[in-house]
Design a protein around this motif. Structure first.
Motif, PDB file in Angstrom:
ATOM      1  N   ASN A   6      -3.103  -4.852 -18.222  1.00 46.28           N
ATOM      2  CA  ASN A   6      -2.159  -5.498 -19.408  1.00 46.28           C
ATOM      3  C   ASN A   6      -1.869  -6.941 -19.379  1.00 46.28           C
ATOM      4  O   ASN A   6      -1.649  -7.267 -17.865  1.00 46.28           O
ATOM      5  CB  ASN A   6      -0.669  -5.108 -19.573  1.00 46.28           C
ATOM      6  CG  ASN A   6      -0.010  -6.264 -20.467  1.00 46.28           C
ATOM      7  OD1 ASN A   6      -0.410  -6.790 -20.872  1.00 46.28           O
ATOM      8  ND2 ASN A   6       1.274  -5.817 -20.283  1.00 46.28           N
ATOM      9  N   TRP A   7      -3.560  -7.868 -20.302  1.00 49.90           N
ATOM     10  CA  TRP A   7      -3.636  -8.712 -19.528  1.00 49.90           C
ATOM     11  C   TRP A   7      -2.770 -10.049 -20.554  1.00 49.90           C
ATOM     12  O   TRP A   7      -2.822 -11.057 -20.160  1.00 49.90           O
ATOM     13  CB  TRP A   7      -4.824  -9.034 -20.470  1.00 49.90           C
ATOM     14  CG  TRP A   7      -6.288  -8.560 -19.926  1.00 49.90           C
ATOM     15  CD1 TRP A   7      -6.780  -7.189 -19.663  1.00 49.90           C
ATOM     16  CD2 TRP A   7      -6.942  -8.639 -18.533  1.00 49.90           C
ATOM     17  NE1 TRP A   7      -7.676  -6.772 -18.977  1.00 49.90           N
ATOM     18  CE2 TRP A   7      -7.792  -7.722 -17.877  1.00 49.90           C
ATOM     19  CE3 TRP A   7      -6.887  -9.812 -17.375  1.00 49.90           C
ATOM     20  CZ2 TRP A   7      -8.217  -7.798 -16.797  1.00 49.90           C
ATOM     21  CZ3 TRP A   7      -7.605  -9.729 -16.228  1.00 49.90           C
ATOM     22  CH2 TRP A   7      -7.982  -8.679 -16.057  1.00 49.90           C
ATOM     23  N   THR A   9       0.042 -10.129 -19.930  1.00 51.58           N
ATOM     24  CA  THR A   9       1.400 -10.245 -18.852  1.00 51.58           C
ATOM     25  C   THR A   9       1.178 -11.618 -17.908  1.00 51.58           C
ATOM     26  O   THR A   9      -0.348 -11.536 -17.534  1.00 51.58           O
ATOM     27  CB  THR A   9       1.956  -9.241 -18.237  1.00 51.58           C
ATOM     28  OG1 THR A   9       0.818  -8.798 -17.428  1.00 51.58           O
ATOM     29  CG2 THR A   9       2.666  -8.723 -19.154  1.00 51.58           C
ATOM     30  N   ASP A  10       2.055 -12.331 -17.609  1.00 52.16           N
ATOM     31  CA  ASP A  10       1.114 -13.247 -16.619  1.00 52.16           C
ATOM     32  C   ASP A  10       1.517 -13.512 -14.766  1.00 52.16           C
ATOM     33  O   ASP A  10       3.213 -13.152 -14.698  1.00 52.16           O
ATOM     34  CB  ASP A  10       1.973 -14.830 -16.510  1.00 52.16           C
ATOM     35  CG  ASP A  10       1.830 -15.722 -15.544  1.00 52.16           C
ATOM     36  OD1 ASP A  10      -0.083 -15.247 -14.548  1.00 52.16           O
ATOM     37  OD2 ASP A  10       1.860 -16.864 -15.503  1.00 52.16           O
ATOM     38  N   PRO A  12      -0.850 -10.704 -14.687  1.00 50.99           N
ATOM     39  CA  PRO A  12      -1.500  -9.530 -15.230  1.00 50.99           C
ATOM     40  C   PRO A  12      -1.710  -8.306 -14.608  1.00 50.99           C
ATOM     41  O   PRO A  12      -1.209  -7.582 -13.076  1.00 50.99           O
ATOM     42  CB  PRO A  12      -3.200  -9.065 -15.452  1.00 50.99           C
ATOM     43  CG  PRO A  12      -3.613 -10.329 -15.236  1.00 50.99           C
ATOM     44  CD  PRO A  12      -2.466 -11.535 -14.347  1.00 50.99           C
ATOM     45  N   GLU A  13      -1.014  -6.868 -15.584  1.00 48.13           N
ATOM     46  CA  GLU A  13      -0.668  -6.010 -14.661  1.00 48.13           C
ATOM     47  C   GLU A  13      -1.358  -4.813 -14.797  1.00 48.13           C
ATOM     48  O   GLU A  13      -1.850  -4.483 -15.176  1.00 48.13           O
ATOM     49  CB  GLU A  13       1.064  -5.424 -15.478  1.00 48.13           C
ATOM     50  CG  GLU A  13       2.014  -5.940 -15.522  1.00 48.13           C
ATOM     51  CD  GLU A  13       3.310  -5.679 -16.053  1.00 48.13           C
ATOM     52  OE1 GLU A  13       4.381  -6.235 -15.611  1.00 48.13           O
ATOM     53  OE2 GLU A  13       3.599  -4.807 -16.413  1.00 48.13           O
ATOM     54  N   THR A  45       0.069  -7.536 -10.846  1.00 45.07           N
ATOM     55  CA  THR A  45       0.774  -6.992 -10.221  1.00 45.07           C
ATOM     56  C   THR A  45       0.179  -5.330 -10.239  1.00 45.07           C
ATOM     57  O   THR A  45      -0.067  -5.018 -11.324  1.00 45.07           O
ATOM     58  CB  THR A  45       1.987  -6.927 -11.292  1.00 45.07           C
ATOM     59  OG1 THR A  45       2.144  -8.573 -11.110  1.00 45.07           O
ATOM     60  CG2 THR A  45       3.060  -6.033 -10.923  1.00 45.07           C
TER      61      THR A  45
END
Length: 68
Positions: A6-7, A9-10, A12-13, A45
């Motif tokens: 998932n790019w 989020t900060d 990325p997850e 993460t």
């Protein structure tokens, strides 16, 4: 193992679907996050989705009687 990133989020997850033979420890997760950061040049993460490994047989003596 499968993965999805998932790019949006900060940081990325990275979601990892795994089936380990032994439980994953928090130290292992931290070490892998550090390795990924060193290789990729940014933090991620890691989210582990852990599934069980199970096998069974239907019985009988032939290979056709076994299920994996």
């Amino acid at each position: 193992m499968t993965s999805r990133v998932n790019w949006l989020t900060d940081p990325p997850e990275i979601r990892l679907n795994v089936r380990p033979r032994e439980p994953i420890t928090l130290i292992q997760v931290a070490l892998l996050e550090g390795f990924v950061q060193a290789e990729m040049g940014q933090w991620f993460t890691l989210i582990f989705v852990v599934g069980d490994i199970c096998s069974g047989t239907a019985g009988g003596n032939s290979a056709r009687g076994q299920a994996a």
